[in-house]
Design an enzyme around this catalytic site. Sequence first.
Site, PDB file in Angstrom:
ATOM      1  N   ILE A 120    -131.135 -71.555-152.722  1.00 53.14           N
ATOM      2  CA  ILE A 120    -131.887 -72.798-152.205  1.00 53.14           C
ATOM      3  C   ILE A 120    -133.020 -71.659-151.149  1.00 53.14           C
ATOM      4  O   ILE A 120    -132.241 -70.723-150.892  1.00 53.14           O
ATOM      5  CB  ILE A 120    -130.702 -73.756-151.545  1.00 53.14           C
ATOM      6  CG1 ILE A 120    -129.593 -72.786-150.748  1.00 53.14           C
ATOM      7  CG2 ILE A 120    -129.951 -74.379-152.530  1.00 53.14           C
ATOM      8  CD1 ILE A 120    -129.445 -73.823-149.890  1.00 53.14           C
ATOM      9  N   ASP A 121    -133.728 -72.398-151.008  1.00 58.93           N
ATOM     10  CA  ASP A 121    -134.616 -72.008-150.172  1.00 58.93           C
ATOM     11  C   ASP A 121    -134.311 -70.908-148.332  1.00 58.93           C
ATOM     12  O   ASP A 121    -133.451 -71.725-148.217  1.00 58.93           O
ATOM     13  CB  ASP A 121    -136.564 -72.734-149.953  1.00 58.93           C
ATOM     14  CG  ASP A 121    -136.977 -72.929-151.064  1.00 58.93           C
ATOM     15  OD1 ASP A 121    -136.379 -72.489-152.385  1.00 58.93           O
ATOM     16  OD2 ASP A 121    -137.080 -73.714-151.359  1.00 58.93           O
ATOM     17  N   LYS A 122    -134.702 -70.119-147.895  1.00 64.02           N
ATOM     18  CA  LYS A 122    -134.440 -69.965-146.597  1.00 64.02           C
ATOM     19  C   LYS A 122    -133.789 -71.047-146.305  1.00 64.02           C
ATOM     20  O   LYS A 122    -132.970 -70.699-145.137  1.00 64.02           O
ATOM     21  CB  LYS A 122    -135.312 -68.795-146.525  1.00 64.02           C
ATOM     22  CG  LYS A 122    -135.466 -67.841-145.043  1.00 64.02           C
ATOM     23  CD  LYS A 122    -136.756 -66.647-144.350  1.00 64.02           C
ATOM     24  CE  LYS A 122    -136.373 -66.620-143.006  1.00 64.02           C
ATOM     25  NZ  LYS A 122    -136.814 -65.989-142.857  1.00 64.02           N
TER      26      LYS A 122
END
Length: 284
Positions: A120-122
């Site tokens: 999952i994105d930062k």
Amino acid sequence: MDAFISDQAEDLTRSQIQKFIKDGNILVNDQAVSKAGFKVKTGDKIVVNVPEEEPIKAIPENIPLDVVYEDQDVIVVNKPQGMVVHPAAGHPDKTLVNAILYHCQINDDDVIRPGIVHRIDKDTSGLLMIAKNNLAKQSLMKQLKDKSNLREYLAIVHGNFEEKTGKITAPLGRSKVDRKKQAVVEDGRHAVTHFTVLEQFDGYSLLKLKLETGRTHQIRVHMQYIGHPVAGDPLYGPKHTLPGKGQFLHAETLGFEHPRTHEWMEFSIEPPKIFQETLAQLRH
């Protein structure tokens, strides 16, 4: 100079090129260029000397970890907003992987992304499953490929909806305009996102989203594509949005078949404090 090379060399980022210039690794007509703002002319001979990258290897770091579930095969964690999942150029340490390696042993030959089967994105918070051995990794990766697992997200998006549910089917790939972004493109990879409208506010809506496929930035790009970008999204959203440090997107629910016992495992986690506080403000 930096803009010109960025357009020609798709595997180099603008920041990399600027560092090459600073280090004297870009020559124009056999002379080193010292400024990114150097104006190129027709007929210039440009040479880019790309230095060898230092190998990246994930090392254990004593970083707090919110463990939701753990056994001999898998570990499920609640990743905080602002944390990168694994080491990469620009993020060599202080990642989720560094924290995992300190917490437990991962038997995986991948030295950069040990145990990682999805990301999952930062600035997206929420649940992530990590494999602790090859049996678990192969099983979890197959479930992702077969679309037999469950991944549901909460998102605050711009605008309101007439419909209560929807399905977005639009192929995704690298943007032809900005290489840092993903976009809906004709020759992209098949991508499907389902959404349900949970609540509507003045100019914003709370959605539950279910991934059928898991492409890079899928929810963020799909929501922008239908005119409802995720609030706070620095890449795909408008500048004037809800205050915060990144997109209001949270991986709320995660479900999968246990690699060894074949038991169905399902976990849910509340969104972070800033997400909950923002919802409370919108409701009032």
